[in-house]
Design a protein around this motif. Structure first.
Motif, PDB file in Angstrom:
ATOM      1  N   LEU A  40       0.831  -1.204   0.000  1.00  0.00           N
ATOM      2  CA  LEU A  40       0.000   0.000   0.000  1.00  0.00           C
ATOM      3  C   LEU A  40       0.868   1.257   0.000  1.00  0.00           C
ATOM      4  N   THR A  41       1.944   1.258   0.774  1.00  0.00           N
ATOM      5  CA  THR A  41       2.869   2.391   0.794  1.00  0.00           C
ATOM      6  C   THR A  41       3.565   2.550  -0.548  1.00  0.00           C
ATOM      7  N   ALA A  42       4.015   1.446  -1.120  1.00  0.00           N
ATOM      8  CA  ALA A  42       4.672   1.507  -2.430  1.00  0.00           C
ATOM      9  C   ALA A  42       3.705   1.991  -3.505  1.00  0.00           C
ATOM     10  N   THR A  43       2.448   1.582  -3.418  1.00  0.00           N
ATOM     11  CA  THR A  43       1.438   2.039  -4.372  1.00  0.00           C
ATOM     12  C   THR A  43       1.274   3.551  -4.290  1.00  0.00           C
ATOM     13  N   ALA A  44       1.198   4.072  -3.082  1.00  0.00           N
ATOM     14  CA  ALA A  44       1.066   5.525  -2.906  1.00  0.00           C
ATOM     15  C   ALA A  44       2.294   6.260  -3.432  1.00  0.00           C
ATOM     16  N   ASP A 123      -0.087 -13.325  -0.218  1.00  0.00           N
ATOM     17  CA  ASP A 123      -0.615 -13.007   1.108  1.00  0.00           C
ATOM     18  C   ASP A 123      -1.115 -11.575   1.206  1.00  0.00           C
ATOM     19  N   ILE A 124      -1.460 -10.964   0.055  1.00  0.00           N
ATOM     20  CA  ILE A 124      -2.074  -9.637   0.046  1.00  0.00           C
ATOM     21  C   ILE A 124      -3.416  -9.730  -0.674  1.00  0.00           C
ATOM     22  N   PRO A 125      -4.334  -8.829  -0.382  1.00  0.00           N
ATOM     23  CA  PRO A 125      -5.629  -8.853  -1.072  1.00  0.00           C
ATOM     24  C   PRO A 125      -5.471  -8.575  -2.565  1.00  0.00           C
ATOM     25  N   GLU A 126      -6.312  -9.203  -3.369  1.00  0.00           N
ATOM     26  CA  GLU A 126      -6.199  -9.020  -4.819  1.00  0.00           C
ATOM     27  C   GLU A 126      -6.537  -7.595  -5.238  1.00  0.00           C
ATOM     28  N   PHE A 129      -3.339  -5.776  -4.925  1.00  0.00           N
ATOM     29  CA  PHE A 129      -2.465  -6.185  -6.025  1.00  0.00           C
ATOM     30  C   PHE A 129      -2.892  -5.500  -7.322  1.00  0.00           C
ATOM     31  N   PHE A 130      -4.200  -5.425  -7.553  1.00  0.00           N
ATOM     32  CA  PHE A 130      -4.764  -4.735  -8.716  1.00  0.00           C
ATOM     33  C   PHE A 130      -4.294  -3.281  -8.752  1.00  0.00           C
ATOM     34  N   THR A 131      -4.406  -2.593  -7.620  1.00  0.00           N
ATOM     35  CA  THR A 131      -4.030  -1.178  -7.550  1.00  0.00           C
ATOM     36  C   THR A 131      -2.528  -0.993  -7.702  1.00  0.00           C
ATOM     37  N   PHE A 132      -1.751  -1.858  -7.077  1.00  0.00           N
ATOM     38  CA  PHE A 132      -0.292  -1.780  -7.169  1.00  0.00           C
ATOM     39  C   PHE A 132       0.168  -1.937  -8.608  1.00  0.00           C
ATOM     40  N   GLN A 133      -0.339  -2.942  -9.301  1.00  0.00           N
ATOM     41  CA  GLN A 133       0.048  -3.150 -10.693  1.00  0.00           C
ATOM     42  C   GLN A 133      -0.465  -2.035 -11.593  1.00  0.00           C
ATOM     43  N   THR A 135      -0.655   1.121 -10.866  1.00  0.00           N
ATOM     44  CA  THR A 135       0.216   2.289 -10.786  1.00  0.00           C
ATOM     45  C   THR A 135       1.415   2.147 -11.723  1.00  0.00           C
ATOM     46  N   PHE A 136       1.921   0.934 -11.881  1.00  0.00           N
ATOM     47  CA  PHE A 136       3.034   0.744 -12.817  1.00  0.00           C
ATOM     48  C   PHE A 136       2.561   0.797 -14.261  1.00  0.00           C
ATOM     49  N   ALA A 137       1.336   0.345 -14.498  1.00  0.00           N
ATOM     50  CA  ALA A 137       0.773   0.471 -15.844  1.00  0.00           C
ATOM     51  C   ALA A 137       0.551   1.943 -16.182  1.00  0.00           C
ATOM     52  N   VAL A 138       0.276   2.771 -15.201  1.00  0.00           N
ATOM     53  CA  VAL A 138       0.068   4.204 -15.413  1.00  0.00           C
ATOM     54  C   VAL A 138       1.395   4.929 -15.609  1.00  0.00           C
ATOM     55  N   ILE A 139       2.383   4.600 -14.797  1.00  0.00           N
ATOM     56  CA  ILE A 139       3.633   5.368 -14.832  1.00  0.00           C
ATOM     57  C   ILE A 139       4.451   5.096 -16.098  1.00  0.00           C
ATOM     58  N   THR A 140       4.294   3.924 -16.691  1.00  0.00           N
ATOM     59  CA  THR A 140       5.105   3.584 -17.855  1.00  0.00           C
ATOM     60  C   THR A 140       4.834   4.506 -19.046  1.00  0.00           C
ATOM     61  N   PRO A 141       3.597   4.641 -19.531  1.00  0.00           N
ATOM     62  CA  PRO A 141       3.394   5.586 -20.629  1.00  0.00           C
ATOM     63  C   PRO A 141       3.579   7.037 -20.203  1.00  0.00           C
ATOM     64  N   ALA A 142       3.371   7.338 -18.914  1.00  0.00           N
ATOM     65  CA  ALA A 142       3.606   8.708 -18.456  1.00  0.00           C
ATOM     66  C   ALA A 142       5.092   9.063 -18.526  1.00  0.00           C
ATOM     67  N   LEU A 143       5.957   8.087 -18.287  1.00  0.00           N
ATOM     68  CA  LEU A 143       7.401   8.333 -18.431  1.00  0.00           C
ATOM     69  C   LEU A 143       7.772   8.594 -19.891  1.00  0.00           C
ATOM     70  N   ILE A 144       7.075   7.942 -20.787  1.00  0.00           N
ATOM     71  CA  ILE A 144       7.384   8.085 -22.208  1.00  0.00           C
ATOM     72  C   ILE A 144       6.970   9.456 -22.729  1.00  0.00           C
ATOM     73  N   VAL A 145       6.096  10.147 -22.017  1.00  0.00           N
ATOM     74  CA  VAL A 145       5.670  11.489 -22.433  1.00  0.00           C
ATOM     75  C   VAL A 145       6.877  12.407 -22.611  1.00  0.00           C
ATOM     76  N   GLY A 146       7.898  12.228 -21.800  1.00  0.00           N
ATOM     77  CA  GLY A 146       9.088  13.068 -21.916  1.00  0.00           C
ATOM     78  C   GLY A 146       9.800  12.939 -23.249  1.00  0.00           C
ATOM     79  N   ALA A 147       9.593  11.842 -23.944  1.00  0.00           N
ATOM     80  CA  ALA A 147      10.259  11.650 -25.235  1.00  0.00           C
ATOM     81  C   ALA A 147       9.585  12.445 -26.347  1.00  0.00           C
ATOM     82  N   PHE A 148       8.289  12.681 -26.209  1.00  0.00           N
ATOM     83  CA  PHE A 148       7.601  13.385 -27.300  1.00  0.00           C
ATOM     84  C   PHE A 148       6.891  14.646 -26.825  1.00  0.00           C
TER      85      PHE A 148
END
Length: 169
Positions: A40-44, A123-126, A129-133, A135-148
């Protein structure tokens, strides 16, 4: 004598009550509160890196007239990826493939169907896990914004973010 019988009875009852509980607890996934708190902390933290972090970082690298454009690119990518993640991308990434398809999951978890409150991933609620994953799906294309940045239209950025999360993630 009576005390010995009571102690013996207490020990026998304790063994009979606790042993089946320990065996059943080993079969059922239990919540690890430490792991859940850390995820939860890593997700935030990842979400904070995406929305204000990357948006303001890239906003500081562009000319003053394009700062709002960069902020909108990052926020809109976060929105479109989150909606697509909920609709079907989570199911494609982490659902059961079924049959010969072991790479791409099915649509069994689309719209968060088939995911209950008791569902666990390890051993974590799904739902965590859904929210944690997500955030990484969100940050990946957001990082690519800097290229264009300053080179693409807004509709193209939305299309890129949607296609990226569907095809690549």
């Amino acid at each position: 004598m009576v005390l010995k019988q009571r102690i013996t009875t207490f020990i026998i009852i304790t063994i009979l009550v606790l042993v089946p509980t320990q065996v059943m607890a080993a079969d059922v996934a239990t919540l690890n509160s430490g792991n859940a708190a850390w995820i939860l902390t890593a997700t935030a933290l990842v979400l904070l890196m995406t929305m204000p972090g990357i948006a303001l970082f890239y906003g500081g690298l562009v000319s003053a007239k394009n700062v709002v454009s960069v902020l909108m690119h990052c926020v809109s990518i976060a929105c479109i990826v989150s909606v697509l993640w909920f609709l079907f991308v989570y199911s494609l990434a982490f659902g059961d493939g079924g049959g010969a398809n072991e790479v791409i999951g099915g649509f069994g978890k689309a719209l968060f169907l088939g995911v209950g409150f008791e569902g666990m991933v390890g051993d974590i609620p799904e739902s965590l896990f859904f929210t944690f994953q997500m955030t990484f799906a969100v940050i990946t294309p957001a990082l690519i914004v800097g290229a264009f940045v300053e080179r693409m239209k807004f509709a193209a950025v939305l299309m890129f973010g949607a296609l990226w999360v569907i095809l690549v993630y």
